[in-house]
Design a protein around this motif. Structure first.
Motif, PDB file in Angstrom:
ATOM      1  N   GLN A 216       0.819  -1.214   0.000  1.00  0.00           N
ATOM      2  CA  GLN A 216       0.000   0.000   0.000  1.00  0.00           C
ATOM      3  C   GLN A 216       0.853   1.264   0.000  1.00  0.00           C
ATOM      4  N   GLN A 217       1.901   1.282   0.837  1.00  0.00           N
ATOM      5  CA  GLN A 217       2.721   2.494   0.882  1.00  0.00           C
ATOM      6  C   GLN A 217       3.552   2.647  -0.378  1.00  0.00           C
ATOM      7  N   ASP A 218       3.997   1.538  -0.960  1.00  0.00           N
ATOM      8  CA  ASP A 218       4.760   1.619  -2.208  1.00  0.00           C
ATOM      9  C   ASP A 218       3.893   2.174  -3.331  1.00  0.00           C
ATOM     10  N   GLN A 219       2.647   1.731  -3.396  1.00  0.00           N
ATOM     11  CA  GLN A 219       1.737   2.226  -4.428  1.00  0.00           C
ATOM     12  C   GLN A 219       1.416   3.701  -4.202  1.00  0.00           C
ATOM     13  N   TRP A 220       1.213   4.066  -2.920  1.00  0.00           N
ATOM     14  CA  TRP A 220       0.946   5.472  -2.585  1.00  0.00           C
ATOM     15  C   TRP A 220       2.097   6.354  -3.039  1.00  0.00           C
ATOM     16  N   LEU A 221       3.322   5.925  -2.752  1.00  0.00           N
ATOM     17  CA  LEU A 221       4.497   6.715  -3.108  1.00  0.00           C
ATOM     18  C   LEU A 221       4.654   6.816  -4.620  1.00  0.00           C
ATOM     19  N   TYR A 222       4.415   5.729  -5.323  1.00  0.00           N
ATOM     20  CA  TYR A 222       4.522   5.748  -6.787  1.00  0.00           C
ATOM     21  C   TYR A 222       3.486   6.697  -7.383  1.00  0.00           C
ATOM     22  N   ASN A 223       2.281   6.713  -6.821  1.00  0.00           N
ATOM     23  CA  ASN A 223       1.243   7.636  -7.301  1.00  0.00           C
ATOM     24  C   ASN A 223       1.665   9.086  -7.101  1.00  0.00           C
ATOM     25  N   GLU A 224       2.320   9.384  -5.968  1.00  0.00           N
ATOM     26  CA  GLU A 224       2.793  10.752  -5.725  1.00  0.00           C
ATOM     27  C   GLU A 224       3.898  11.123  -6.700  1.00  0.00           C
ATOM     28  N   TYR A 225       4.736  10.155  -7.046  1.00  0.00           N
ATOM     29  CA  TYR A 225       5.777  10.386  -8.052  1.00  0.00           C
ATOM     30  C   TYR A 225       5.145  10.748  -9.399  1.00  0.00           C
ATOM     31  N   LEU A 226       4.110   9.995  -9.806  1.00  0.00           N
ATOM     32  CA  LEU A 226       3.455  10.260 -11.088  1.00  0.00           C
ATOM     33  C   LEU A 226       2.867  11.666 -11.121  1.00  0.00           C
ATOM     34  N   LYS A 227       2.294  12.095  -9.998  1.00  0.00           N
ATOM     35  CA  LYS A 227       1.757  13.452  -9.916  1.00  0.00           C
ATOM     36  C   LYS A 227       2.874  14.481 -10.069  1.00  0.00           C
ATOM     37  N   ALA A 228       4.004  14.225  -9.425  1.00  0.00           N
ATOM     38  CA  ALA A 228       5.118  15.193  -9.430  1.00  0.00           C
ATOM     39  C   ALA A 228       5.712  15.369 -10.824  1.00  0.00           C
ATOM     40  N   VAL A 229       5.864  14.284 -11.575  1.00  0.00           N
ATOM     41  CA  VAL A 229       6.503  14.406 -12.901  1.00  0.00           C
ATOM     42  C   VAL A 229       5.566  15.046 -13.927  1.00  0.00           C
ATOM     43  N   LYS A 230       4.294  15.103 -13.602  1.00  0.00           N
ATOM     44  CA  LYS A 230       3.331  15.727 -14.528  1.00  0.00           C
ATOM     45  C   LYS A 230       3.268  17.232 -14.356  1.00  0.00           C
ATOM     46  N   LYS A 231       3.823  17.721 -13.251  1.00  0.00           N
ATOM     47  CA  LYS A 231       3.760  19.171 -12.971  1.00  0.00           C
ATOM     48  C   LYS A 231       4.654  19.947 -13.935  1.00  0.00           C
TER      49      LYS A 231
END
Length: 231
Positions: A216-231
């Protein structure tokens, strides 16, 4: 952000929150370089122990300052693709995780010239981006302009249990009470030291993983990464 979309990911938080596990998994998934800043301070602490710079729990700061030029810390990738800590060309990955080192690492980390030296080394390691680094002051001091900052927390009881399980798996001996006391003492020292105290950066995303699985935490962190690279 640079042309190939690589970013700097800073993961800060309290001891034994699983920061390193999260950071390693994300780095492996992204093909990024993982840097364990805590291991660097542990390596300095181990050097102090090995070279008689500690007496009754007190570090001889004058001698340590003279010895800093003789401390070489680097990370080398093992056969499983994981980074391991080397102190003066010797693999110390297991030694730096001992209870003896854990009990001294916060006082050593609070010494100004030690933090300055480690910060310079960490910044040198991260200049090319494409890194995941975890620690106590990565998002506030080392990389204040990191594109993604995470601050991890969990209850002291949860962290003590996790730390004890990890130590027992590695064949190290400790009791729950010893580990809990160490966790709470490190929390206090980390938050109250004069130089770069542990605190959440204003733009960091808070994660309480007390009741999350590793997946769960790995998926959460990966989702935050995806948001960051889209900025």
């Amino acid at each position: 952000m640079n042309a190939n979309n690589n970013i700097v990911i800073a993961i800060d938080g309290f001891s034994s929150c699983g920061k390193s596990t999260m950071a390693k998994e994300l780095a492996k998934k992204l093909g990024y370089i993982y840097i364990d800043s805590g291991a660097m301070y542990r390596a300095v602490t181990l050097f102090c122990i090995q070279n008689g710079l500690v007496t009754n729990g007190v570090i001889d700061e004058d001698r340590l300052k003279d010895e800093m030029r003789n401390i070489k810390i680097e990370f080398r990738i093992n056969s499983e693709g994981r980074p391991e800590t080397y102190l003066n060309d010797k693999n110390v990955e297991q030694e730096i995780r001992s209870m003896q080192v854990s009990n001294l690492v916060s006082p050593v980390s609070a010494i100004g010239f030690v933090r300055e030296a480690m910060t310079r080394l960490q910044q040198d390691m991260g200049r090319r981006k494409g890194i995941v680094m975890d620690g106590r002051d990565i998002g506030t001091t080392v990389f204040p302009n990191a594109e993604l900052k995470i601050f991890v927390t969990a209850s002291s009881d949860t962290r003590a249990k996790r730390r004890l399980e990890e130590m027992l798996r590695k064949g190290q001996t400790a009791t729950y009470d010893e580990v809990l006391k160490n966790v709470e003492e490190r929390d206090y020292i980390d938050q109250h030291r004069t130089v770069s105290p542990l605190r959440k950066a204003d733009d960091a995303i808070l994660l309480d993983n007390s009741h999350m699985t590793l997946e769960q935490q790995d998926q959460w962190l990966y989702n935050e990464y995806l948001k960051a690279v889209k900025k």
